[in-house]
Write a protein that holds these residues in place. Structure first.
Motif, PDB file in Angstrom:
ATOM      1  N   PRO A  30      -0.030  -1.262   0.139  1.00 36.95           N
ATOM      2  CA  PRO A  30       0.002  -0.147   0.322  1.00 36.95           C
ATOM      3  C   PRO A  30       1.114   0.743   0.207  1.00 36.95           C
ATOM      4  CG  PRO A  30      -0.338  -0.716   1.902  1.00 36.95           C
ATOM      5  CD  PRO A  30       0.850  -1.758   0.913  1.00 36.95           C
ATOM      6  N   ILE A  31       1.787   0.747   0.740  1.00 34.93           N
ATOM      7  CA  ILE A  31       2.897   2.143   0.871  1.00 34.93           C
ATOM      8  C   ILE A  31       3.384   2.919  -0.732  1.00 34.93           C
ATOM      9  CG2 ILE A  31       4.597   3.624   1.783  1.00 34.93           C
ATOM     10  CD1 ILE A  31       4.538   1.927   4.476  1.00 34.93           C
ATOM     11  N   ASN A  32       3.737   2.384  -1.333  1.00 30.84           N
ATOM     12  CA  ASN A  32       4.334   2.531  -2.651  1.00 30.84           C
ATOM     13  C   ASN A  32       3.287   2.641  -4.013  1.00 30.84           C
ATOM     14  OD1 ASN A  32       5.742  -1.291  -1.789  1.00 30.84           O
ATOM     15  ND2 ASN A  32       7.429   0.605  -2.611  1.00 30.84           N
ATOM     16  N   HIS A  33       1.687   2.352  -3.150  1.00 28.78           N
ATOM     17  CA  HIS A  33       1.336   2.530  -4.699  1.00 28.78           C
ATOM     18  C   HIS A  33       0.027   4.032  -4.626  1.00 28.78           C
ATOM     19  CE1 HIS A  33       1.135  -1.014  -7.222  1.00 28.78           C
ATOM     20  NE2 HIS A  33       1.076  -2.258  -6.087  1.00 28.78           N
ATOM     21  N   VAL A  34       0.618   4.413  -2.941  1.00 25.39           N
ATOM     22  CA  VAL A  34      -0.678   5.487  -2.716  1.00 25.39           C
ATOM     23  C   VAL A  34       0.754   6.681  -3.809  1.00 25.39           C
ATOM     24  CG1 VAL A  34      -1.854   4.884  -0.956  1.00 25.39           C
ATOM     25  CG2 VAL A  34       0.367   6.001  -0.459  1.00 25.39           C
ATOM     26  N   ILE A  35       1.966   6.297  -3.320  1.00 24.87           N
ATOM     27  CA  ILE A  35       2.257   7.252  -3.803  1.00 24.87           C
ATOM     28  C   ILE A  35       2.554   7.001  -5.843  1.00 24.87           C
ATOM     29  CG2 ILE A  35       4.689   7.858  -4.457  1.00 24.87           C
ATOM     30  CD1 ILE A  35       4.954   8.447  -0.813  1.00 24.87           C
ATOM     31  N   ILE A  36       2.741   6.249  -5.949  1.00 21.60           N
ATOM     32  CA  ILE A  36       2.951   5.915  -8.035  1.00 21.60           C
ATOM     33  C   ILE A  36       1.032   6.454  -7.828  1.00 21.60           C
ATOM     34  CG2 ILE A  36       2.876   3.866  -9.378  1.00 21.60           C
ATOM     35  CD1 ILE A  36       4.401   2.175  -7.235  1.00 21.60           C
ATOM     36  N   ASN A  37       0.469   6.364  -7.510  1.00 25.32           N
ATOM     37  CA  ASN A  37      -1.132   7.284  -7.665  1.00 25.32           C
ATOM     38  C   ASN A  37      -0.915   8.755  -7.694  1.00 25.32           C
ATOM     39  OD1 ASN A  37      -1.282   3.921  -9.154  1.00 25.32           O
ATOM     40  ND2 ASN A  37      -2.909   3.716  -7.433  1.00 25.32           N
ATOM     41  N   GLY A  38       0.455   9.037  -7.314  1.00 25.30           N
ATOM     42  CA  GLY A  38       0.103  10.181  -6.389  1.00 25.30           C
ATOM     43  C   GLY A  38      -1.392  10.319  -5.567  1.00 25.30           C
ATOM     44  N   GLU A  39      -0.822   9.661  -4.481  1.00 24.39           N
ATOM     45  CA  GLU A  39      -2.377  10.508  -3.901  1.00 24.39           C
ATOM     46  C   GLU A  39      -1.676  11.074  -3.142  1.00 24.39           C
ATOM     47  OE1 GLU A  39      -5.279   8.991  -3.738  1.00 24.39           O
ATOM     48  OE2 GLU A  39      -5.315   7.191  -4.955  1.00 24.39           O
ATOM     49  N   LYS A  40      -2.263  12.864  -2.329  1.00 25.29           N
ATOM     50  CA  LYS A  40      -2.489  13.753  -1.509  1.00 25.29           C
ATOM     51  C   LYS A  40      -1.913  13.481   0.323  1.00 25.29           C
ATOM     52  CE  LYS A  40      -1.655  16.144  -5.509  1.00 25.29           C
ATOM     53  NZ  LYS A  40      -0.612  16.080  -6.201  1.00 25.29           N
ATOM     54  N   GLU A  41      -3.154  11.887   0.583  1.00 23.34           N
ATOM     55  CA  GLU A  41      -3.101  11.268   1.968  1.00 23.34           C
ATOM     56  C   GLU A  41      -2.776   9.994   2.062  1.00 23.34           C
ATOM     57  OE1 GLU A  41      -6.520  12.767   4.580  1.00 23.34           O
ATOM     58  OE2 GLU A  41      -7.480  11.363   3.283  1.00 23.34           O
ATOM     59  N   SER A  42      -2.424   9.592   2.943  1.00 21.07           N
ATOM     60  CA  SER A  42      -2.457   7.967   3.610  1.00 21.07           C
ATOM     61  C   SER A  42      -3.110   7.810   4.870  1.00 21.07           C
ATOM     62  CB  SER A  42      -1.396   7.373   2.469  1.00 21.07           C
ATOM     63  OG  SER A  42      -1.047   5.896   2.864  1.00 21.07           O
ATOM     64  N   GLY A  43      -2.448   6.650   5.081  1.00 23.69           N
ATOM     65  CA  GLY A  43      -2.749   6.374   6.470  1.00 23.69           C
ATOM     66  C   GLY A  43      -2.611   4.613   7.432  1.00 23.69           C
ATOM     67  N   VAL A  44      -3.015   5.061   7.884  1.00 20.09           N
ATOM     68  CA  VAL A  44      -2.731   3.652   8.934  1.00 20.09           C
ATOM     69  C   VAL A  44      -3.995   3.280   9.496  1.00 20.09           C
ATOM     70  CG1 VAL A  44      -0.129   3.552   9.713  1.00 20.09           C
ATOM     71  CG2 VAL A  44      -2.346   4.343  10.978  1.00 20.09           C
ATOM     72  N   THR A  45      -4.478   2.096   9.263  1.00 18.95           N
ATOM     73  CA  THR A  45      -5.961   1.591   9.430  1.00 18.95           C
ATOM     74  C   THR A  45      -5.344   0.019  10.752  1.00 18.95           C
ATOM     75  OG1 THR A  45      -6.844   2.385   7.387  1.00 18.95           O
ATOM     76  CG2 THR A  45      -8.454   0.377   9.025  1.00 18.95           C
ATOM     77  N   THR A  46      -6.403  -0.032  11.477  1.00 18.63           N
ATOM     78  CA  THR A  46      -6.465  -1.064  12.324  1.00 18.63           C
ATOM     79  C   THR A  46      -7.966  -2.091  12.226  1.00 18.63           C
ATOM     80  OG1 THR A  46      -7.246  -0.427  14.546  1.00 18.63           O
ATOM     81  CG2 THR A  46      -4.864  -0.159  14.599  1.00 18.63           C
ATOM     82  N   PHE A  47      -8.255  -3.467  12.148  1.00 20.06           N
ATOM     83  CA  PHE A  47      -9.198  -4.118  12.241  1.00 20.06           C
ATOM     84  C   PHE A  47      -8.801  -5.407  12.296  1.00 20.06           C
ATOM     85  CE2 PHE A  47      -6.070  -4.841   8.505  1.00 20.06           C
ATOM     86  CZ  PHE A  47      -6.440  -6.141   8.118  1.00 20.06           C
ATOM     87  N   PHE A  48      -9.580  -5.834  12.526  1.00 23.00           N
ATOM     88  CA  PHE A  48     -10.145  -7.461  12.872  1.00 23.00           C
ATOM     89  C   PHE A  48      -9.774  -7.907  11.682  1.00 23.00           C
ATOM     90  CE2 PHE A  48     -12.594  -5.501  16.718  1.00 23.00           C
ATOM     91  CZ  PHE A  48     -11.576  -6.499  17.981  1.00 23.00           C
ATOM     92  N   LEU A  49      -9.176  -9.627  11.438  1.00 19.30           N
ATOM     93  CA  LEU A  49      -9.158 -10.223  10.460  1.00 19.30           C
ATOM     94  C   LEU A  49     -10.027 -11.163  10.499  1.00 19.30           C
ATOM     95  CD1 LEU A  49      -5.451 -11.729  10.953  1.00 19.30           C
ATOM     96  CD2 LEU A  49      -6.333 -10.225   9.524  1.00 19.30           C
TER      97      LEU A  49
END
Length: 302
Positions: A118-137
């Motif tokens: 995810p970290i690579n692809h958000v920048i490759i796609n030119g996004e202006k925002e990202s972040g982190v998420t916690t979730f139940f598997l």
């Protein structure tokens, strides 16, 4: 509440350290098996294992996550919660084991950018925002109910490495917040929306890393910074691979065909795109060390 932590790289160490510093009870750490690395092929320990040993934590390194001996060792730890950060996909027999479930920290704002990179692809796609998420598997990867998320801005010149470090820091705080909320029973689970328009973050292979100079300047620039410092964008120069760690976009009519380059042989090397140039500033030529462009040009005849 007893916790088993699962993770492998540096990104996971920050979360493990934060949990321990918060006084939470880590009864075991699961990480990748030691692997041969370098010219001598000596066994290399994961970053998480090194931290765990230094801090007196019990370490499990299964080759197979369904191995009966590993399953028994895991059960014997009697954990209430499993915490997963930058680890492999878990079989159901593992993630369903603890009474309070298994949570994961993902390096994107879910449901966007599910997947391995995810970290690579958000920048490759030119996004202006990202972040982190916690979730139940749950069974399907990165689709479980969201607990918390935290967003960050992506700047124009930020690389995947820069964003990695930023998300590593806020992710560690979010993991502690999530675990404490679960311990207190003070949280809400939010189901992830399903949509055909969601962007994915699949694993990156070498062919994908080659720069397509027929793209426009911004797209090529995003591609380079989204792959820096790893796995690294590259082009072919003098029939050899030139890795590109850093570059600058130039938005002006190139006047030469895409992929052709201009250089003064001393201070700059720039490749033409469809509508401009990419000026490379930090590179590694095949068989050589990584170096800034002026040092690289001193030793090259182009």
């Amino acid at each position: 509440m007893k916790i088993v932590f699962m993770g492998t790289p540096d990104f996971a160490v920050a979360s493990l350290s934060a949990l321990q510093q918060a006084g939470l009870d880590i009864v075991g750490v699961v990480t990748a098996a030691d692997k041969p690395a370098g010219r001598g092929q000596k066994l290399s320990e994961s970053a998480v294992k090194k931290y765990a040993i230094e801090n007196g934590l019990k370490v499990l390194q299964p080759l197979k996550l369904k191995d009966p001996d590993f399953i028994e060792q895991l059960k014997a730890l009697n954990a209430d919660l499993f915490v997963v950060v930058a680890f492999r996909m878990l079989p159901e027999i593992v993630w369903q084991m603890p009474s309070k479930g298994t949570i994961n920290l993902h390096g994107s704002l879910l449901p966007q950018y599910r997947g391995a990179a995810p970290i690579n692809h958000v920048i490759i796609n030119g996004e202006k925002e990202s972040g982190v998420t916690t979730f139940f598997l749950k069974q399907e990867i990165d689709t479980g109910d969201i607990i918390f998320s935290d967003a960050v801005e992506i700047t124009e010149d930020e690389t995947a490495g820069d964003l990695h470090d930023k998300l590593m820091a806020i992710g560690a705080k979010l993991i502690v917040k999530t675990v404490k909320a679960i311990e207190a029973g003070d949280y809400n689970e939010v189901p992830q929306p399903q949509s055909d328009e969601l962007k994915s973050a699949p694993k990156i292979f070498k062919d994908f890393c080659k720069v397509d100079w027929n793209q426009n300047t911004q797209t090529a620039y995003n591609h380079i910074r989204g792959l820096s410092p790893y796995p690294t964008a590259f082009t072919v120069l003098n029939e050899k691979t030139l890795k590109i760690f850093k570059a600058e976009p130039e938005y002006k009519e190139p006047g030469i065909s895409a992929g052709a380059f201009l250089t003064d042989g001393k201070t700059y090397l720039k490749f033409a795109t469809k509508d401009g140039f990419i000026k490379v500033t930090d590179v590694q030529f095949e068989g050589k060390k990584r170096m800034l462009i002026d040092e690289f040009l001193r030793g090259m005849r182009l």
